[in-house]
Design a protein around this motif. Structure first.
Motif, PDB file in Angstrom:
ATOM      1  N   ASN A  60      -5.332   2.413  17.281  1.00  0.00           N
ATOM      2  CA  ASN A  60      -4.933   1.041  16.990  1.00  0.00           C
ATOM      3  C   ASN A  60      -5.074   0.664  15.521  1.00  0.00           C
ATOM      4  O   ASN A  60      -4.646  -0.405  15.118  1.00  0.00           O
ATOM      5  CB  ASN A  60      -5.764   0.061  17.828  1.00  0.00           C
ATOM      6  CG  ASN A  60      -5.535   0.259  19.306  1.00  0.00           C
ATOM      7  OD1 ASN A  60      -4.406   0.467  19.734  1.00  0.00           O
ATOM      8  ND2 ASN A  60      -6.600   0.213  20.087  1.00  0.00           N
ATOM      9  N   GLU A  61      -5.721   1.520  14.726  1.00  0.00           N
ATOM     10  CA  GLU A  61      -5.930   1.206  13.317  1.00  0.00           C
ATOM     11  C   GLU A  61      -4.985   2.016  12.452  1.00  0.00           C
ATOM     12  O   GLU A  61      -4.693   3.175  12.757  1.00  0.00           O
ATOM     13  CB  GLU A  61      -7.379   1.489  12.931  1.00  0.00           C
ATOM     14  CG  GLU A  61      -8.351   0.556  13.608  1.00  0.00           C
ATOM     15  CD  GLU A  61      -9.764   0.705  13.075  1.00  0.00           C
ATOM     16  OE1 GLU A  61      -9.914   1.084  11.895  1.00  0.00           O
ATOM     17  OE2 GLU A  61     -10.694   0.451  13.843  1.00  0.00           O
ATOM     18  N   GLU A  62      -4.525   1.403  11.367  1.00  0.00           N
ATOM     19  CA  GLU A  62      -3.599   2.089  10.467  1.00  0.00           C
ATOM     20  C   GLU A  62      -4.206   3.381   9.927  1.00  0.00           C
ATOM     21  O   GLU A  62      -5.416   3.460   9.700  1.00  0.00           O
ATOM     22  CB  GLU A  62      -3.222   1.186   9.297  1.00  0.00           C
ATOM     23  CG  GLU A  62      -2.312   0.053   9.699  1.00  0.00           C
ATOM     24  CD  GLU A  62      -1.871  -0.794   8.522  1.00  0.00           C
ATOM     25  OE1 GLU A  62      -2.535  -0.787   7.462  1.00  0.00           O
ATOM     26  OE2 GLU A  62      -0.848  -1.480   8.669  1.00  0.00           O
ATOM     27  N   VAL A  81      -0.870  13.627   8.453  1.00  0.00           N
ATOM     28  CA  VAL A  81      -1.862  12.599   8.758  1.00  0.00           C
ATOM     29  C   VAL A  81      -3.113  12.969   7.962  1.00  0.00           C
ATOM     30  O   VAL A  81      -3.794  13.952   8.273  1.00  0.00           O
ATOM     31  CB  VAL A  81      -2.157  12.531  10.268  1.00  0.00           C
ATOM     32  CG1 VAL A  81      -3.196  11.458  10.560  1.00  0.00           C
ATOM     33  CG2 VAL A  81      -0.874  12.283  11.056  1.00  0.00           C
ATOM     34  N   LEU A  82      -3.399  12.194   6.910  1.00  0.00           N
ATOM     35  CA  LEU A  82      -4.455  12.585   5.973  1.00  0.00           C
ATOM     36  C   LEU A  82      -5.821  12.729   6.626  1.00  0.00           C
ATOM     37  O   LEU A  82      -6.544  13.673   6.323  1.00  0.00           O
ATOM     38  CB  LEU A  82      -4.519  11.604   4.799  1.00  0.00           C
ATOM     39  CG  LEU A  82      -3.307  11.608   3.873  1.00  0.00           C
ATOM     40  CD1 LEU A  82      -3.549  10.673   2.693  1.00  0.00           C
ATOM     41  CD2 LEU A  82      -2.988  13.010   3.374  1.00  0.00           C
ATOM     42  N   GLU A  83      -6.162  11.835   7.537  1.00  0.00           N
ATOM     43  CA  GLU A  83      -7.501  11.911   8.135  1.00  0.00           C
ATOM     44  C   GLU A  83      -7.672  13.115   9.055  1.00  0.00           C
ATOM     45  O   GLU A  83      -8.779  13.454   9.418  1.00  0.00           O
ATOM     46  CB  GLU A  83      -7.836  10.628   8.881  1.00  0.00           C
ATOM     47  CG  GLU A  83      -7.045  10.411  10.147  1.00  0.00           C
ATOM     48  CD  GLU A  83      -7.402   9.109  10.841  1.00  0.00           C
ATOM     49  OE1 GLU A  83      -7.222   9.054  12.058  1.00  0.00           O
ATOM     50  OE2 GLU A  83      -7.862   8.170  10.175  1.00  0.00           O
ATOM     51  N   ARG A  84      -6.586  13.765   9.393  1.00  0.00           N
ATOM     52  CA  ARG A  84      -6.656  14.911  10.301  1.00  0.00           C
ATOM     53  C   ARG A  84      -6.365  16.232   9.595  1.00  0.00           C
ATOM     54  O   ARG A  84      -6.372  17.276  10.228  1.00  0.00           O
ATOM     55  CB  ARG A  84      -5.645  14.746  11.433  1.00  0.00           C
ATOM     56  CG  ARG A  84      -5.900  13.550  12.295  1.00  0.00           C
ATOM     57  CD  ARG A  84      -4.874  13.445  13.383  1.00  0.00           C
ATOM     58  NE  ARG A  84      -5.123  12.290  14.227  1.00  0.00           N
ATOM     59  CZ  ARG A  84      -4.445  12.028  15.315  1.00  0.00           C
ATOM     60  NH1 ARG A  84      -3.476  12.825  15.698  1.00  0.00           N
ATOM     61  NH2 ARG A  84      -4.723  10.961  16.026  1.00  0.00           N
ATOM     62  N   LEU A 108       0.689   2.339  11.655  1.00  0.00           N
ATOM     63  CA  LEU A 108      -0.002   2.387  12.940  1.00  0.00           C
ATOM     64  C   LEU A 108       0.305   3.732  13.602  1.00  0.00           C
ATOM     65  O   LEU A 108       1.447   4.207  13.556  1.00  0.00           O
ATOM     66  CB  LEU A 108       0.457   1.242  13.838  1.00  0.00           C
ATOM     67  CG  LEU A 108      -0.004  -0.148  13.407  1.00  0.00           C
ATOM     68  CD1 LEU A 108       0.696  -1.224  14.235  1.00  0.00           C
ATOM     69  CD2 LEU A 108      -1.518  -0.274  13.535  1.00  0.00           C
ATOM     70  N   PRO A 109      -0.683   4.355  14.233  1.00  0.00           N
ATOM     71  CA  PRO A 109      -0.470   5.658  14.872  1.00  0.00           C
ATOM     72  C   PRO A 109       0.680   5.667  15.880  1.00  0.00           C
ATOM     73  O   PRO A 109       1.393   6.662  15.990  1.00  0.00           O
ATOM     74  CB  PRO A 109      -1.806   5.946  15.556  1.00  0.00           C
ATOM     75  CG  PRO A 109      -2.804   5.137  14.815  1.00  0.00           C
ATOM     76  CD  PRO A 109      -2.063   3.910  14.347  1.00  0.00           C
ATOM     77  N   GLU A 110       0.878   4.566  16.588  1.00  0.00           N
ATOM     78  CA  GLU A 110       1.950   4.517  17.597  1.00  0.00           C
ATOM     79  C   GLU A 110       3.331   4.750  16.976  1.00  0.00           C
ATOM     80  O   GLU A 110       4.228   5.252  17.638  1.00  0.00           O
ATOM     81  CB  GLU A 110       1.928   3.187  18.348  1.00  0.00           C
ATOM     82  CG  GLU A 110       2.303   1.994  17.494  1.00  0.00           C
ATOM     83  CD  GLU A 110       2.146   0.660  18.216  1.00  0.00           C
ATOM     84  OE1 GLU A 110       2.900  -0.261  17.880  1.00  0.00           O
ATOM     85  OE2 GLU A 110       1.282   0.543  19.096  1.00  0.00           O
ATOM     86  N   LYS A 111       3.502   4.411  15.696  1.00  0.00           N
ATOM     87  CA  LYS A 111       4.788   4.652  15.011  1.00  0.00           C
ATOM     88  C   LYS A 111       5.088   6.144  14.914  1.00  0.00           C
ATOM     89  O   LYS A 111       6.228   6.544  14.775  1.00  0.00           O
ATOM     90  CB  LYS A 111       4.770   4.054  13.607  1.00  0.00           C
ATOM     91  CG  LYS A 111       4.520   2.582  13.570  1.00  0.00           C
ATOM     92  CD  LYS A 111       5.802   1.839  13.627  1.00  0.00           C
ATOM     93  CE  LYS A 111       5.527   0.351  13.429  1.00  0.00           C
ATOM     94  NZ  LYS A 111       6.680  -0.446  13.666  1.00  0.00           N
ATOM     95  N   GLU A 133       0.813  -1.223   0.000  1.00  0.00           N
ATOM     96  CA  GLU A 133       0.000   0.000   0.000  1.00  0.00           C
ATOM     97  C   GLU A 133       0.844   1.270   0.000  1.00  0.00           C
ATOM     98  O   GLU A 133       0.312   2.364  -0.130  1.00  0.00           O
ATOM     99  CB  GLU A 133      -0.932   0.011   1.221  1.00  0.00           C
ATOM    100  CG  GLU A 133      -1.927  -1.137   1.245  1.00  0.00           C
ATOM    101  CD  GLU A 133      -2.938  -1.062   0.109  1.00  0.00           C
ATOM    102  OE1 GLU A 133      -3.450   0.032  -0.165  1.00  0.00           O
ATOM    103  OE2 GLU A 133      -3.183  -2.116  -0.505  1.00  0.00           O
ATOM    104  N   TYR A 134       2.151   1.160   0.170  1.00  0.00           N
ATOM    105  CA  TYR A 134       3.033   2.331   0.175  1.00  0.00           C
ATOM    106  C   TYR A 134       3.173   2.827  -1.259  1.00  0.00           C
ATOM    107  O   TYR A 134       3.646   2.102  -2.135  1.00  0.00           O
ATOM    108  CB  TYR A 134       4.416   1.986   0.726  1.00  0.00           C
ATOM    109  CG  TYR A 134       4.500   1.837   2.223  1.00  0.00           C
ATOM    110  CD1 TYR A 134       3.406   1.539   3.007  1.00  0.00           C
ATOM    111  CD2 TYR A 134       5.722   1.982   2.864  1.00  0.00           C
ATOM    112  CE1 TYR A 134       3.509   1.399   4.384  1.00  0.00           C
ATOM    113  CE2 TYR A 134       5.844   1.847   4.236  1.00  0.00           C
ATOM    114  CZ  TYR A 134       4.730   1.553   4.987  1.00  0.00           C
ATOM    115  OH  TYR A 134       4.836   1.414   6.350  1.00  0.00           O
TER     116      TYR A 134
END
Length: 118
Positions: free
Chosen positions: A57-59, A96-99, A48-51, A28-29
């Motif tokens: 918890n979701e990519e 971060v695209l969703e934000r 993953l957000p933690e990275k 997907e990259y």
């Protein structure tokens, strides 16, 4: 919210480029490259957000772009624009695209990255 498909449409219409998927391990990259030199001007990854030091918890999809250091420090906010993930943190940012909103801001940063990497 801007999606990776919105970005793919924008880069095709404005720069004549299509995403490239160079890593079998990370299908997907999507690398965004100049046609003539094949240099990257962007990279979309699902991580993953933690990275990124974020909660969740979701990519999520992030867009890495090149950015002058004198600007990148001032636009990084720790939530939607971060130091470049897996890139030189001084010269690259991760969005971060969703934000991230509005489209114009991202499209201007894409254009800047495109011009910086020619």
């Amino acid at each position: 919210m801007l999606t990776r498909e919105d970005i793919f449409k924008h880069i095709k219409e404005n720069y004549g480029t299509l995403p490239d998927y160079p890593w079998g391990k990370f299908p997907e990259y999507a690398a965004l490259r100049h046609e003539s030199s094949e240099k990257w001007y962007g990279l979309i990854m699902n991580v993953l957000p933690e990275k990124l030091g974020l909660d969740g918890n979701e990519e999520i999809d992030v867009l890495n772009l090149k950015c002058p250091p004198e600007i990148s420090d001032s636009i990084r906010n720790g939530k939607k624009i971060l130091p470049g993930y897996h890139m030189d943190k001084e010269h690259w940012i991760s969005l971060v695209l969703e934000r991230t909103d509005p489209k114009g801001e991202i499209y201007n940063l894409i254009e800047q990255s495109f011009n910086l990497t020619k």
